[in-house]
Design a protein around this motif. Structure first.
Motif, PDB file in Angstrom:
ATOM      1  N   ASP A  91       0.823  -1.206   0.000  1.00  0.00           N
ATOM      2  CA  ASP A  91       0.000   0.000   0.000  1.00  0.00           C
ATOM      3  C   ASP A  91       0.859   1.258   0.000  1.00  0.00           C
ATOM      4  O   ASP A  91       0.569   2.209  -0.716  1.00  0.00           O
ATOM      5  CB  ASP A  91      -0.946  -0.016   1.198  1.00  0.00           C
ATOM      6  N   LEU A  92       1.908   1.272   0.798  1.00  0.00           N
ATOM      7  CA  LEU A  92       2.842   2.406   0.833  1.00  0.00           C
ATOM      8  C   LEU A  92       4.260   1.882   0.944  1.00  0.00           C
ATOM      9  O   LEU A  92       4.510   0.881   1.621  1.00  0.00           O
ATOM     10  CB  LEU A  92       2.586   3.313   2.041  1.00  0.00           C
ATOM     11  N   THR A  93       5.180   2.588   0.292  1.00  0.00           N
ATOM     12  CA  THR A  93       6.603   2.291   0.436  1.00  0.00           C
ATOM     13  C   THR A  93       7.343   3.591   0.684  1.00  0.00           C
ATOM     14  O   THR A  93       6.964   4.643   0.173  1.00  0.00           O
ATOM     15  CB  THR A  93       7.191   1.591  -0.823  1.00  0.00           C
ATOM     16  N   VAL A  94       8.383   3.500   1.497  1.00  0.00           N
ATOM     17  CA  VAL A  94       9.230   4.646   1.809  1.00  0.00           C
ATOM     18  C   VAL A  94      10.654   4.248   1.441  1.00  0.00           C
ATOM     19  O   VAL A  94      11.135   3.186   1.849  1.00  0.00           O
ATOM     20  CB  VAL A  94       9.119   5.039   3.305  1.00  0.00           C
ATOM     21  N   TRP A  95      11.315   5.113   0.689  1.00  0.00           N
ATOM     22  CA  TRP A  95      12.620   4.815   0.109  1.00  0.00           C
ATOM     23  C   TRP A  95      13.682   5.762   0.648  1.00  0.00           C
ATOM     24  O   TRP A  95      13.385   6.901   1.012  1.00  0.00           O
ATOM     25  CB  TRP A  95      12.551   4.931  -1.413  1.00  0.00           C
ATOM     26  N   SER A  96      14.932   5.324   0.656  1.00  0.00           N
ATOM     27  CA  SER A  96      16.037   6.157   1.137  1.00  0.00           C
ATOM     28  C   SER A  96      16.470   7.178   0.086  1.00  0.00           C
ATOM     29  O   SER A  96      17.148   8.145   0.412  1.00  0.00           O
ATOM     30  CB  SER A  96      17.237   5.294   1.535  1.00  0.00           C
ATOM     31  N   ARG A  97      16.076   6.953  -1.157  1.00  0.00           N
ATOM     32  CA  ARG A  97      16.359   7.912  -2.234  1.00  0.00           C
ATOM     33  C   ARG A  97      15.342   7.703  -3.347  1.00  0.00           C
ATOM     34  O   ARG A  97      14.697   6.653  -3.422  1.00  0.00           O
ATOM     35  CB  ARG A  97      17.778   7.746  -2.745  1.00  0.00           C
ATOM     36  N   PRO A  98      15.178   8.684  -4.238  1.00  0.00           N
ATOM     37  CA  PRO A  98      14.235   8.524  -5.352  1.00  0.00           C
ATOM     38  C   PRO A  98      14.611   7.310  -6.210  1.00  0.00           C
ATOM     39  O   PRO A  98      15.788   6.987  -6.361  1.00  0.00           O
ATOM     40  CB  PRO A  98      14.382   9.824  -6.145  1.00  0.00           C
ATOM     41  N   GLN A  99      13.596   6.667  -6.760  1.00  0.00           N
ATOM     42  CA  GLN A  99      13.791   5.466  -7.568  1.00  0.00           C
ATOM     43  C   GLN A  99      13.615   5.768  -9.052  1.00  0.00           C
ATOM     44  O   GLN A  99      12.840   6.648  -9.420  1.00  0.00           O
ATOM     45  CB  GLN A  99      12.785   4.383  -7.146  1.00  0.00           C
ATOM     46  N   PRO A 100      14.321   5.026  -9.895  1.00  0.00           N
ATOM     47  CA  PRO A 100      14.105   5.201 -11.331  1.00  0.00           C
ATOM     48  C   PRO A 100      12.704   4.721 -11.703  1.00  0.00           C
ATOM     49  O   PRO A 100      12.120   3.885 -10.997  1.00  0.00           O
ATOM     50  CB  PRO A 100      15.183   4.317 -11.964  1.00  0.00           C
ATOM     51  N   ARG A 101      12.195   5.221 -12.795  1.00  0.00           N
ATOM     52  CA  ARG A 101      10.875   4.817 -13.261  1.00  0.00           C
ATOM     53  C   ARG A 101      10.904   3.336 -13.639  1.00  0.00           C
ATOM     54  O   ARG A 101      11.748   2.908 -14.424  1.00  0.00           O
ATOM     55  CB  ARG A 101      10.482   5.662 -14.466  1.00  0.00           C
ATOM     56  N   ALA A 102       9.994   2.572 -13.049  1.00  0.00           N
ATOM     57  CA  ALA A 102       9.913   1.141 -13.312  1.00  0.00           C
ATOM     58  C   ALA A 102       8.565   0.628 -12.830  1.00  0.00           C
ATOM     59  O   ALA A 102       7.932   1.242 -11.974  1.00  0.00           O
ATOM     60  CB  ALA A 102      11.032   0.393 -12.589  1.00  0.00           C
ATOM     61  N   VAL A 103       8.148  -0.496 -13.359  1.00  0.00           N
ATOM     62  CA  VAL A 103       6.931  -1.147 -12.882  1.00  0.00           C
ATOM     63  C   VAL A 103       7.250  -1.960 -11.630  1.00  0.00           C
ATOM     64  O   VAL A 103       6.508  -1.948 -10.662  1.00  0.00           O
ATOM     65  CB  VAL A 103       6.317  -2.049 -13.976  1.00  0.00           C
TER      66      VAL A 103
END
Length: 185
Positions: A91-103
């Motif tokens: 439902d939600l994810t939190v990342w340490s840095r922005p992610q590249p566009r991907a499925v």
């Protein structure tokens, strides 16, 4: 459609590309996920209570100045396993840095996964995903129960690569804290 007819149309092994195509073709808003062992799960669309909980958690993260590019709703993540790769859509994810566009994104920069437990998904969210996410090395996994208190269970990855319950509290209590009390980026 008979079980035999479904079997003729369903591939023997479902890839992450197959999952993406199934999700794209579904006109009813269902989510399709697979475990690393290839077990297919079909999750019904969330209800309004589910949406409000997700919105409250996102607003809490945003109010605490967590970078917007590092918070995602219903983002696909790749779950590696000993015999293959699964795909989950938390439902939600939190990342340490922005992610590249991907499925389907790798879990390398993932700090936190949050699942709001829906009726019918309890066994997966509170069972299978606990072991899958821990094995994938995701530092924290939180579940939000659909009980009257909307109890949040905070699982933290221990030294034995298994989750330990770090805390349990009503969602209203969690939202009175700041994310930094529970997370480190």
């Amino acid at each position: 459609m008979s079980a035999e007819a479904v079997g003729r149309h369903m591939p023997a092994i479902i890839t992450l590309d197959d999952l993406a195509a199934m999700i794209s073709a579904d006109t009813h808003g269902r989510r399709y996920e697979t475990s690393p062992e290839g077990v297919l799960s079909v999750v019904p669309p969330p209800d309004s209570e589910h949406a409000v909980i997700a919105t409250r958690l996102m607003a809490w993260l945003i109010a605490a100045a967590w970078p917007l590019e590092q918070i995602m709703q219903v983002a696909g993540i790749r779950i590696p396993g000993p015999d293959g790769e699964g795909g989950r859509i938390p439902d939600l994810t939190v990342w340490s840095r922005p992610q590249p566009r991907a499925v389907w994104m790798a879990v390398a920069d993932l700090v936190l996964v949050i699942e709001i437990v829906s009726r019918g998904s309890e066994a997966i969210d509170q069972g299978a995903k606990v072991s899958e996410y821990a094995a994938a090395g995701i530092p924290q996994y939180w579940t939000v129960a659909r009980d009257p208190a909307q109890t949040v269970t905070l699982h933290r990855l221990g030294t034995d690569a298994m989750y330990e319950v770090a805390a349990k509290m009503p969602l209203a209590w969690l939202l009175q804290t700041v994310p930094a009390d529970h997370l480190s980026d």
